[in-house]
Enzyme design. Structure first.
Site, PDB file in Angstrom:
ATOM      1  NE  ARG A   1       6.586   5.099  -7.923  1.00  0.00           N
ATOM      2  CZ  ARG A   1       5.305   4.989  -8.198  1.00  0.00           C
ATOM      3  NH1 ARG A   1       4.935   4.377  -9.292  1.00  0.00           N
ATOM      4  NH2 ARG A   1       4.406   5.521  -7.413  1.00  0.00           N
TER       5      ARG A   1
ATOM      6  NE  ARG B   1       4.744   9.411  -9.463  1.00  0.00           N
ATOM      7  CZ  ARG B   1       3.739   8.629  -9.075  1.00  0.00           C
ATOM      8  NH1 ARG B   1       3.235   7.747  -9.899  1.00  0.00           N
ATOM      9  NH2 ARG B   1       3.237   8.757  -7.886  1.00  0.00           N
TER      10      ARG B   1
ATOM     11  CG  ASP C   1       2.567   5.675 -12.045  1.00  0.00           C
ATOM     12  OD1 ASP C   1       2.480   4.760 -11.211  1.00  0.00           O
ATOM     13  OD2 ASP C   1       1.587   6.347 -12.421  1.00  0.00           O
TER      14      ASP C   1
HETATM   15  P1  ADP Z   1      -0.583   6.647  -8.748  1.00  0.00           P
HETATM   16  O1  ADP Z   1      -0.396   5.706  -9.884  1.00  0.00           O
HETATM   17  O2  ADP Z   1      -2.045   6.898  -8.414  1.00  0.00           O
HETATM   18  O3  ADP Z   1       0.134   7.940  -8.935  1.00  0.00           O
HETATM   19  P2  ADP Z   1       0.928   4.692  -7.247  1.00  0.00           P
HETATM   20  O4  ADP Z   1       1.531   4.238  -8.535  1.00  0.00           O
HETATM   21  O5  ADP Z   1       1.848   4.960  -6.104  1.00  0.00           O
HETATM   22  O6  ADP Z   1       0.042   5.991  -7.454  1.00  0.00           O
HETATM   23  O7  ADP Z   1      -0.139   3.615  -6.863  1.00  0.00           O
HETATM   24  C1  ADP Z   1      -0.690   3.532  -5.604  1.00  0.00           C
HETATM   25  C2  ADP Z   1      -1.489   2.247  -5.487  1.00  0.00           C
HETATM   26  O8  ADP Z   1      -2.559   2.243  -6.411  1.00  0.00           O
HETATM   27  C3  ADP Z   1      -0.775   0.954  -5.801  1.00  0.00           C
HETATM   28  O9  ADP Z   1      -0.105   0.452  -4.679  1.00  0.00           O
HETATM   29  C4  ADP Z   1      -1.895   0.008  -6.256  1.00  0.00           C
HETATM   30  O10 ADP Z   1      -2.200  -0.975  -5.275  1.00  0.00           O
HETATM   31  C5  ADP Z   1      -3.090   0.946  -6.398  1.00  0.00           C
HETATM   32  N1  ADP Z   1      -3.895   0.735  -7.612  1.00  0.00           N
HETATM   33  C6  ADP Z   1      -5.257   0.669  -7.607  1.00  0.00           C
HETATM   34  N2  ADP Z   1      -5.727   0.472  -8.835  1.00  0.00           N
HETATM   35  C7  ADP Z   1      -4.664   0.435  -9.670  1.00  0.00           C
HETATM   36  C8  ADP Z   1      -4.534   0.257 -11.084  1.00  0.00           C
HETATM   37  N3  ADP Z   1      -5.601   0.099 -11.867  1.00  0.00           N
HETATM   38  N4  ADP Z   1      -3.270   0.260 -11.602  1.00  0.00           N
HETATM   39  C9  ADP Z   1      -2.196   0.437 -10.807  1.00  0.00           C
HETATM   40  N5  ADP Z   1      -2.255   0.619  -9.468  1.00  0.00           N
HETATM   41  C10 ADP Z   1      -3.487   0.605  -8.893  1.00  0.00           C
HETATM   42 MG    MG Z   2       0.673   3.938 -10.321  1.00  0.00          MG
END
Ligand code: ADP
Ligand code: MG
Length: 165
Positions: A82, A91, A94
């Site tokens: 990723r 991606r 995820d």
């Molecule tokens: P998304 O999953 O929303 O598409 P990302 O995987 O890039 O986006 O995650 C972005 C940020 O979301 C991570 O860096 C993490 O710190 C934050 N985050 C907040 N809550 C959660 C959760 N419950 N699970 C996973 N990531 C989380």
């Molecule tokens: Mg995520």
């Protein structure tokens, strides 16, 4: 030990293979996998001009704290190729924490239950398959009820990878 529901998603490359590898890594690094949903093919949410996702939900039994679990999940995302580009963009993998026991927490890094769980059909549908009676610790409704009430119009279909490949 705590039980956490996770959502896995991929929309680049060999999507099924990324999910399979992620499941192996989770079992090696994070704890015991107690349940696994079917695979669903889902229309992209947020940023719509991108390929469809494959998603599945898992129940993981883990001794890691929520923060330590998030770090391990991000390590797995990175090991499986990723690259963090745009928010909600394409991606290879995820992994999100949907719930962690009955905890409710909100920090800079982590919102549990996941902020968008009740708004995303692509998360609710796989989760409802394995945990229809789980009560959302903040909204106090079951996953089945949240799915029935969800107004997300984006399509979520059971995926038969054998036929599709
Ligand atoms: P998304 O999953 O929303 O598409 P990302 O995987 O890039 O986006 O995650 C972005 C940020 O979301 C991570 O860096 C993490 O710190 C934050 N985050 C907040 N809550 C959660 C959760 N419950 N699970 C996973 N990531 C989380
Ligand atoms: Mg995520």
């Amino acid at each position: 030990m705590q039980e956490a529901y996770l959502l896995l998603g991929s929309n680049q490359g060999d999507r099924l293979q990324w999910l399979q590898q992620a499941i192996c890594m989770l079992a090696l690094l994070c704890g015991n996998l107690l349940q696994k949903s079917s695979v669903y093919e889902t229309a992209p949410w947020g940023l719509e001009a991108q390929p469809h996702f494959l998603n599945l939900a898992l129940l993981l039994e883990t001794d890691k704290s929520p923060e330590a679990l998030l770090e391990s999940l991000q390590d797995i995302e990175e090991m499986l190729g990723r690259r963090r580009a745009e928010l909600w963009g394409p991606r290879t993998l995820d992994i999100d924490i949907l719930t962690y026991g009955n905890e409710v927490m909100h920090t800079e890094k982590l919102t549990i239950p996941h902020l968008f769980l009740h708004k995303r059909r692509f998360a609710l549908a796989p989760l409802a398959e394995i945990a229809p009676n789980f009560v959302h610790p903040q909204l106090h409704k079951t996953i089945a009820t949240l799915l029935a009430e969800c107004s997300d119009p984006l399509s979520v279909c059971l995926y038969d990878g054998f036929l599709a490949r």
